[in-house]
Design a protein around this motif. Structure first.
Motif, short mmCIF file in Angstrom:
data_model
loop_
_atom_site.label_atom_id
_atom_site.label_comp_id
_atom_site.label_asym_id
_atom_site.label_seq_id
_atom_site.Cartn_x
_atom_site.Cartn_y
_atom_site.Cartn_z
N LYS A 424 0.81 -1.22 0.00
CA LYS A 424 0.00 0.00 0.00
C LYS A 424 0.84 1.27 0.00
CE LYS A 424 -4.09 -1.94 2.25
NZ LYS A 424 -5.06 -1.79 3.37
N LEU A 425 2.14 1.12 0.16
CA LEU A 425 3.04 2.26 0.25
C LEU A 425 3.82 2.41 -1.05
CD1 LEU A 425 3.94 4.35 2.45
CD2 LEU A 425 5.93 2.87 2.81
N THR A 426 3.89 3.62 -1.57
CA THR A 426 4.68 3.90 -2.77
C THR A 426 5.65 5.02 -2.46
OG1 THR A 426 2.87 3.26 -4.23
CG2 THR A 426 4.62 4.60 -5.18
N LEU A 427 6.93 4.77 -2.70
CA LEU A 427 7.98 5.76 -2.50
C LEU A 427 8.36 6.32 -3.86
CD1 LEU A 427 10.24 3.74 -0.01
CD2 LEU A 427 8.37 5.33 0.52
N GLY A 428 8.40 7.63 -3.96
CA GLY A 428 8.75 8.27 -5.22
C GLY A 428 9.94 9.18 -5.06
N THR A 429 10.76 9.24 -6.09
CA THR A 429 11.91 10.14 -6.08
C THR A 429 12.21 10.56 -7.50
OG1 THR A 429 14.19 10.43 -5.31
CG2 THR A 429 13.63 8.32 -6.30
N GLY A 430 12.88 11.68 -7.62
CA GLY A 430 13.28 12.17 -8.94
C GLY A 430 14.42 13.14 -8.79
N ILE A 431 15.17 13.32 -9.87
CA ILE A 431 16.26 14.27 -9.86
C ILE A 431 16.49 14.77 -11.28
CG2 ILE A 431 18.09 12.55 -10.21
CD1 ILE A 431 19.75 14.26 -8.16
N ARG A 432 16.92 16.01 -11.37
CA ARG A 432 17.21 16.60 -12.67
C ARG A 432 18.43 17.49 -12.53
NH1 ARG A 432 13.72 18.02 -17.08
NH2 ARG A 432 14.70 19.52 -18.49
N GLY A 464 26.39 34.29 -19.70
CA GLY A 464 26.75 33.50 -18.53
C GLY A 464 25.98 32.20 -18.49
N ASN A 465 26.41 31.29 -17.61
CA ASN A 465 25.80 29.97 -17.46
C ASN A 465 25.29 29.79 -16.03
OD1 ASN A 465 26.46 28.98 -20.15
ND2 ASN A 465 28.58 28.97 -19.45
N PHE A 466 24.19 29.06 -15.90
CA PHE A 466 23.57 28.81 -14.61
C PHE A 466 23.22 27.33 -14.53
CE2 PHE A 466 22.74 33.05 -16.12
CZ PHE A 466 23.04 33.86 -15.03
N HIS A 467 23.45 26.74 -13.36
CA HIS A 467 23.26 25.30 -13.20
C HIS A 467 22.45 25.03 -11.94
CE1 HIS A 467 26.48 24.85 -16.20
NE2 HIS A 467 27.11 25.77 -15.50
N ALA A 468 21.74 23.89 -11.93
CA ALA A 468 20.97 23.51 -10.75
C ALA A 468 20.76 22.00 -10.74
CB ALA A 468 19.62 24.22 -10.73
N VAL A 469 20.74 21.44 -9.54
CA VAL A 469 20.34 20.05 -9.30
C VAL A 469 19.01 20.10 -8.56
CG1 VAL A 469 20.89 17.87 -8.19
CG2 VAL A 469 22.71 19.22 -9.25
N LEU A 470 18.00 19.47 -9.14
CA LEU A 470 16.63 19.61 -8.66
C LEU A 470 16.07 18.26 -8.23
CD1 LEU A 470 15.51 21.90 -11.61
CD2 LEU A 470 16.22 22.65 -9.33
N PRO A 471 15.95 18.01 -6.93
CA PRO A 471 15.40 16.73 -6.45
C PRO A 471 13.92 16.83 -6.11
CG PRO A 471 16.51 17.84 -4.66
CD PRO A 471 16.60 18.77 -5.86
N ARG A 472 13.30 15.68 -6.00
CA ARG A 472 11.92 15.57 -5.54
C ARG A 472 11.75 14.25 -4.80
NH1 ARG A 472 6.71 13.69 -6.75
NH2 ARG A 472 5.07 15.23 -6.30
N PHE A 473 10.96 14.27 -3.71
CA PHE A 473 10.71 13.08 -2.90
C PHE A 473 9.23 13.03 -2.57
CE2 PHE A 473 14.78 15.00 -1.83
CZ PHE A 473 15.68 13.98 -2.17
N SER A 474 8.67 11.82 -2.53
CA SER A 474 7.26 11.69 -2.18
C SER A 474 7.01 10.33 -1.53
CB SER A 474 6.36 11.85 -3.40
OG SER A 474 6.52 10.77 -4.29
#
Length: 728
Positions: A424-432, A464-474
């Protein structure tokens, strides 16, 4: 560079204080689901609404038609904690979600995808023959990258069908300042057996401006609109589907400037300028007096190609698109009166390219994932100009062109896992990982605002350049087949950039560059539906904190006198918290009830607006304290129907100081008609009580200094109309 100001026409207003099925996703047929289920495609795979670990509103074609939603700006009434701000009848639409606002100076913090094609700055797009609209609240950067910081709107237009379909509709409206009419339709069906199908959608309309210019000798103001879209779907094998789409949208508006600002206090304006400058004439609630000659022309051309291939284990999706947008708006009247001081023009030409490749594993497995790569590019050129004194539509002389370039690319992955021992439990994650390149070039020149106010551009070439690491958890817990609970945290961002600013004196170098904005959003929510699907209830609570908040600022001298056009600064932060609730029910056959409510407390944690004023603790501009919606529709077995709706919008600030305030409003809409298999007829009234509401950023009366009034775009007046429909 899509977020760069490049000294817009609204900047000229501020300066004047001296004297606005997703295409990559529609390649698959929605998964088979139990009756009553709603499918979300914005998650990059077909997901049951009940299984989505986010706050999302889904409106299908039936819901959109019953609410008579015909353009993007009408969506905010039916979606909680979402506000669309306008910069005029033809100006861009800027989206605020959960207190994360956007305004005419900064690109949207919420992305809009129409048939998979990204729109980071959205004009009032036509919602013609739309299949569904999905509004996802909260950062979607893991899958969509920059400019989905506050949320995402996915618009899926109607796809070709495997059988002949034909529909047509004619609409006529009347309002205080005139009338209008539109015809639109859809034709689709097979072209070559069951492998090739196509469709054509169209819309043509003409209407008077709902704001009327009372200045003698100036056009009354009208809008002519033409939309034509073609789509193809090719299925050479059971595993491969190829889709193509193209459309053109053209608008011509003689007598209208795209960003029109009118006084909020009509009586004060008439007392101040009626006799002194307007020849004794008085404006009304939906009229104004401008001497500037006005005309706006806009054209948008879009094409896209996508393919979906089922490998047997998972699916590969590929999407490519190109979009060109041109706008030439003449008629910014700096003094807002009949006095011929100065008039402004804003021209822009933008070209966008987008590409994406992704792989999605089978959704039915305990562990499933999506991986992909995206590329986005924008090239734009723009100029503004003025002429001083009286003139005609041909008196505008262009200032030097300003150029901007943006290029974004990203790689992303997301996964969901339901452990065998905890099904019944679902773990979600993501990264970009997201990388953005921004470049801008400004050529030397000048803008004459009249009265001795001469603002200068200086040569500038910035990159110029801009960078980011974007996580998500659920985490999602399926308490029962009818009830699911979830919590999630996600990071969003908007890349930094550069300001190309006109000024009366040299500006410090730190004004030229602004930093990337970052945001963390945390939410918890639930979704419940009855066993038969006739009652639904969903809700969520959220907490958001944004750092390096990008906000419009102006440079001042030691005495507080403005010496520059506006520019973007990033030395600010905000916090937003609140909740939303949505409910729908069909208690008896033919009766549908819909209700929603959103509450947002969004405040600046830090924003230094000048040398002595910090607005810490004040409400974020263009964010209503609450919004709500109630609708009831009843249809008899013989096809007669009636519908009533009430929209509530709370008090909101129209600028960062909190001095210009739009009070809470309530608007009423009514419909009655007949609907059967092939024919329909509808009478409707929008804004029954003729509420006048400011819909965008407010300014002082800028040519004459602070006259005690504020000037802002306003929403549409009461409209009465009839709609006739036919389908094969």
């Amino acid at each position: 560079m899509q977020r760069q100001r490049l000294y817009s026409s609204s900047a000229l207003l501020i300066a004047c204080t001296l004297a606005r099925p997703a295409f990559a996703q529609n390649v698959s047929t929605p998964a088979v689901s139990p009756p009553g289920d709603i499918i979300v495609t914005g998650t990059r795979r077909d997901t049951r609404l009940q299984d989505a670990d986010m706050s999302v509103t889904v409106l299908d074609r039936k819901a959109l038609d019953e609410a008579r939603i015909r353009d993007v700006r009408q969506l905010d009434a039916v979606v909680p904690n979402v506000q669309f701000n306008e910069s005029g009848q033809l100006g861009s639409t800027f989206i605020s979600i959960r207190g994360i606002e956007s305004n005419p100076f900064i690109v949207n913090r919420a992305a809009v995808y129409i048939d998979g094609i990204p729109f980071r700055e959205l004009s009032n797009a036509v919602l013609n023959q739309v299949e569904s609209v999905e509004v996802l609240r909260g950062p979607q950067a893991t899958l969509y990258g920059a400019n989905s910081e506050s949320g995402l709107i996915v618009i899926n237009t109607r796809a070709p069908t495997d059988h002949l379909v034909a529909e047509a509709r004619a609409t006529g409206i009347a309002f205080g300042n005139g009338m209008g009419g539109t015809v639109d339709g859809f034709v689709g069906g097979p072209l070559a057996g069951d492998q090739l199908a196509g469709s054509i959608a169209f819309k043509a309309g003409q209407a008077d401006s709902f704001l009327r210019n009372l200045q003698p000798g100036q056009p009354r103001g009208s809008l002519r609109e033409l939309f034509l879209q073609g789509r193809l779907r090719w299925r050479p094998t059971d595993r491969l589907t190829v889709n193509g789409t193209a459309y053109i949208l053209s608008k011509l508006a003689p007598g209208i400037f795209d960003q029109e600002y009118v006084p909020l206090d009509v009586d004060l304006y008439n007392r101040t300028y009626g006799d002194a400058y307007n020849g004794g004439r008085r404006i009304g609630r939906y009229s104004y007096i401008n001497d500037a000659p006005k005309r706006t022309a806009q054209r948008e051309i879009v094409s896209g190609l996508s393919a979906s291939y089922d490998t047997g284990y998972g699916k590969i999706d590929v999407a490519l698109s190109y979009r060109q947008y041109r706008s030439n708006a003449k008629g910014l009247d700096f003094d807002f009166t009949a006095l011929p001081t100065a008039a402004g023009q804003d021209y822009k030409n933008r070209n966008f390219w987008n590409a994406e490749v992704r792989f999605a594993s089978p959704a039915g497995k305990p562990f499933n994932y999506i991986i992909g790569i995206t590329h986005y590019r924008e090239d734009s050129d723009r100029f503004q100009t003025t002429f001083v004194g009286p003139g005609t539509i041909d008196s505008y002389k262009p200032a030097p062109f300003q150029f901007a370039h943006s290029r974004d690319w990203g790689v992303f992955a997301s996964a969901n896992w339901s452990p065998v021992f905890l099904p019944k439990l679902t773990l979600g994650t993501g990264i970009r990982y997201d990388s953005a390149h921004r470049a801008a070039q400004q050529n030397a020149g000048q803008i004459d605002l009249g009265g001795g106010n001469l603002f200068l551009y200086r040569n500038a070439s910035l990159a110029g350049n801009f960078h980011a690491v974007l996580p998500r958890f659920s985490i999602r817990y399926k308490a029962s087949p009818q009830l699911s609970l979830y919590v999630s945290s996600a990071k969003g961002y908007i890349p930094g950039g550069f300001n190309l600013t006109a000024a009366q004196a040299s500006l410090p170098d730190d004004v030229l560059r602004f930093r990337s904005e970052t945001m963390w959003s945390h939410e918890g929510g639930f979704k419940w539906r009855s066993a038969d699907g006739r009652i639904r209830l969903a809700g969520a609570a959220f907490l958001i904190r944004a750092s390096n908040w990008q906000e419009i600022q102006v440079a001042t001298d030691p005495s507080g006198r403005i010496i520059s056009s506006d520019y973007i600064g990033s030395n600010a932060s905000i916090e937003s918290k609140g909740f939303e609730l949505e409910a729908s029910a069909e208690p008896v056959r033919g009766l549908t009830l819909t209700a929603n409510m959103g509450y947002t407390d969004a405040r600046y944690r830090n924003l230094q607006v000048d040398a002595t004023t910090n607005v810490r603790g004040r409400r974020v501009k263009l964010v209503p304290a609450y919004d709500g919606y109630l609708a009831a529709r009843y249809q008899t077995r013989n096809g007669l129907f009636a519908r009533a709706e009430l929209s509530l919008t709370g008090k909101e600030s129209l600028e960062s100081l909190g001095q210009a305030v739009q009070p809470a409003t309530q608007t009423i809409g009514l419909q009655a008609g007949y609907e059967k298999d092939h024919w329909s007829a509808r009478l409707f009234v929008d804004n029954l009580t003729d509420v006048r509401r400011a819909t965008g950023l407010a300014f002082r009366n800028l040519a004459f200094g602070n006259d005690g009034n504020w000037y802002a775009p306003v929403g549409r007046s009461r409209q009465v109309g009839i709609e006739l429909g036919w389908k094969l």
